[in-house]
Design a protein around this motif. Sequence first.
Motif, PDB file in Angstrom:
ATOM      1  N   ALA A 146       0.823  -1.204   0.000  1.00 54.52           N
ATOM      2  CA  ALA A 146       0.000   0.000   0.000  1.00 54.52           C
ATOM      3  C   ALA A 146       0.860   1.259   0.000  1.00 54.52           C
ATOM      4  N   LYS A 147       1.968   1.232   0.723  1.00 58.68           N
ATOM      5  CA  LYS A 147       2.860   2.391   0.754  1.00 58.68           C
ATOM      6  C   LYS A 147       3.506   2.620  -0.608  1.00 58.68           C
ATOM      7  N   ILE A 148       3.897   1.548  -1.274  1.00 59.47           N
ATOM      8  CA  ILE A 148       4.479   1.678  -2.609  1.00 59.47           C
ATOM      9  C   ILE A 148       3.470   2.314  -3.560  1.00 59.47           C
ATOM     10  N   ARG A 149       2.243   1.828  -3.521  1.00 61.51           N
ATOM     11  CA  ARG A 149       1.220   2.373  -4.412  1.00 61.51           C
ATOM     12  C   ARG A 149       0.919   3.825  -4.093  1.00 61.51           C
ATOM     13  N   GLY A 150       0.912   4.179  -2.806  1.00 64.99           N
ATOM     14  CA  GLY A 150       0.672   5.564  -2.430  1.00 64.99           C
ATOM     15  C   GLY A 150       1.766   6.492  -2.919  1.00 64.99           C
ATOM     16  N   ASP A 151       3.031   6.075  -2.751  1.00 62.16           N
ATOM     17  CA  ASP A 151       4.149   6.904  -3.209  1.00 62.16           C
ATOM     18  C   ASP A 151       4.193   6.968  -4.731  1.00 62.16           C
ATOM     19  N   ARG A 152       3.793   5.890  -5.397  1.00 64.90           N
ATOM     20  CA  ARG A 152       3.716   5.914  -6.863  1.00 64.90           C
ATOM     21  C   ARG A 152       2.715   6.967  -7.321  1.00 64.90           C
ATOM     22  N   ASP A 153       1.544   6.954  -6.734  1.00 63.25           N
ATOM     23  CA  ASP A 153       0.507   7.903  -7.131  1.00 63.25           C
ATOM     24  C   ASP A 153       0.945   9.338  -6.856  1.00 63.25           C
ATOM     25  N   ALA A 154       1.600   9.555  -5.718  1.00 58.34           N
ATOM     26  CA  ALA A 154       2.085  10.895  -5.387  1.00 58.34           C
ATOM     27  C   ALA A 154       3.152  11.344  -6.378  1.00 58.34           C
ATOM     28  N   CYS A 155       4.009  10.436  -6.759  1.00 60.38           N
ATOM     29  CA  CYS A 155       5.075  10.748  -7.715  1.00 60.38           C
ATOM     30  C   CYS A 155       4.497  11.133  -9.067  1.00 60.38           C
ATOM     31  N   LEU A 156       3.549  10.358  -9.549  1.00 64.10           N
ATOM     32  CA  LEU A 156       3.017  10.582 -10.890  1.00 64.10           C
ATOM     33  C   LEU A 156       2.251  11.891 -11.003  1.00 64.10           C
ATOM     34  N   ARG A 157       1.843  12.452  -9.885  1.00 63.71           N
ATOM     35  CA  ARG A 157       1.108  13.707  -9.934  1.00 63.71           C
ATOM     36  C   ARG A 157       1.970  14.876 -10.401  1.00 63.71           C
ATOM     37  N   PHE A 158       3.284  14.808 -10.209  1.00 66.73           N
ATOM     38  CA  PHE A 158       4.134  15.907 -10.638  1.00 66.73           C
ATOM     39  C   PHE A 158       5.021  15.551 -11.834  1.00 66.73           C
ATOM     40  N   VAL A 159       4.858  14.356 -12.385  1.00 63.01           N
ATOM     41  CA  VAL A 159       5.602  13.964 -13.576  1.00 63.01           C
ATOM     42  C   VAL A 159       4.873  14.487 -14.805  1.00 63.01           C
ATOM     43  N   PRO A 160       5.586  15.131 -15.749  1.00 60.21           N
ATOM     44  CA  PRO A 160       4.923  15.601 -16.975  1.00 60.21           C
ATOM     45  C   PRO A 160       4.222  14.450 -17.681  1.00 60.21           C
ATOM     46  N   PRO A 161       3.039  14.702 -18.252  1.00 62.34           N
ATOM     47  CA  PRO A 161       2.252  13.628 -18.871  1.00 62.34           C
ATOM     48  C   PRO A 161       3.025  12.803 -19.888  1.00 62.34           C
ATOM     49  N   ALA A 162       3.916  13.430 -20.636  1.00 62.86           N
ATOM     50  CA  ALA A 162       4.645  12.701 -21.671  1.00 62.86           C
ATOM     51  C   ALA A 162       5.528  11.604 -21.090  1.00 62.86           C
ATOM     52  N   TYR A 163       5.946  11.781 -19.830  1.00 66.30           N
ATOM     53  CA  TYR A 163       6.873  10.833 -19.215  1.00 66.30           C
ATOM     54  C   TYR A 163       6.222   9.929 -18.177  1.00 66.30           C
ATOM     55  N   GLN A 164       4.953  10.157 -17.918  1.00 65.29           N
ATOM     56  CA  GLN A 164       4.287   9.360 -16.893  1.00 65.29           C
ATOM     57  C   GLN A 164       4.316   7.852 -17.181  1.00 65.29           C
ATOM     58  N   PRO A 165       4.072   7.403 -18.432  1.00 64.89           N
ATOM     59  CA  PRO A 165       4.113   5.951 -18.678  1.00 64.89           C
ATOM     60  C   PRO A 165       5.459   5.326 -18.345  1.00 64.89           C
ATOM     61  N   THR A 166       6.547   6.035 -18.660  1.00 62.72           N
ATOM     62  CA  THR A 166       7.877   5.487 -18.394  1.00 62.72           C
ATOM     63  C   THR A 166       8.168   5.419 -16.908  1.00 62.72           C
TER      64      THR A 166
END
Length: 282
Positions: A146-166
């Motif tokens: 659950a912590k991994i998934r939470g930090d993943r979601d938090a991280c992806l919020r500030f990643v530019p859309p073009a790079y989010q899949p990577t």
Amino acid sequence: MRDAWTLLPTLVLLPGCSGEVTALAALVFSMSFGAWLVGRDRRRRAMLEAEVLRRAIATGRHREIEQHLRRELALAAAGEAVSVERQWLARAQLGGLLVAEWRLEEASALYDEQSTKLSPHLHALAAFGRHEIACLAEPASAERLAKIRGDRDACLRFVPPAYQPTVAQAWNALEGLCLARMGRAREAAALLEHGLESLGYNPARVVYLFHLGQAYEQIGERRHAVARYEQAMQSFPGTRLASEARARCLALGTGGRDELFRGMLPESPTPALALSRSERSR
């Protein structure tokens, strides 16, 4: 052509990178991705540096890189003008080398410092490293997942859309690693397969390949297990997991008993070729 080994000192310091770009490139541990982020003029150099790192691992000269990274961190600790971004990139690269060699206590020490004042990008990088080590050094749990998934979601919020899949691919691999350690092999295999692409230049790739082989072995996919074990053997020769992968290939290829080589690496999951009742019901 200039000897590629003269580029070793530049493996950590990519001149001109912004903090966010450096952190994102380190997060996915893929110099090919980082090359696109740092711009066209530096792309060729970044790719060459990535190949130098891979060659160092393949030929056993990674100790030179480890020594350079440790010197960089020592200079920072002594008060030299080394940016926070560069320090954390060095920690991530050194941590990858140590994790690949199963030197987990040493790797954990790199992340002991508090990261509350870090930028969101570096906070995500630190969280990724801590989760990776915890998955291997501690019993895996639903709480860790659950912590991994939470930090993943938090991280992806500030990643530019073009790079989010990577960037998401790297987190998928980490989530798959946790699931593999929890014994949820079928779920782990799917996520690890999807995430491997982002780990092309990650020293710890051997860890993910080995656990993907374990996941396939647990669900009875012997051919896929052998293929991934063989890749693990080649990914970082001389490491414990590379040796364990070779042992598993021999066991699967000769029809040896399942527990034949279990004593080599007690920390790794014990493979079970027969599907459990819970696995069959999924």
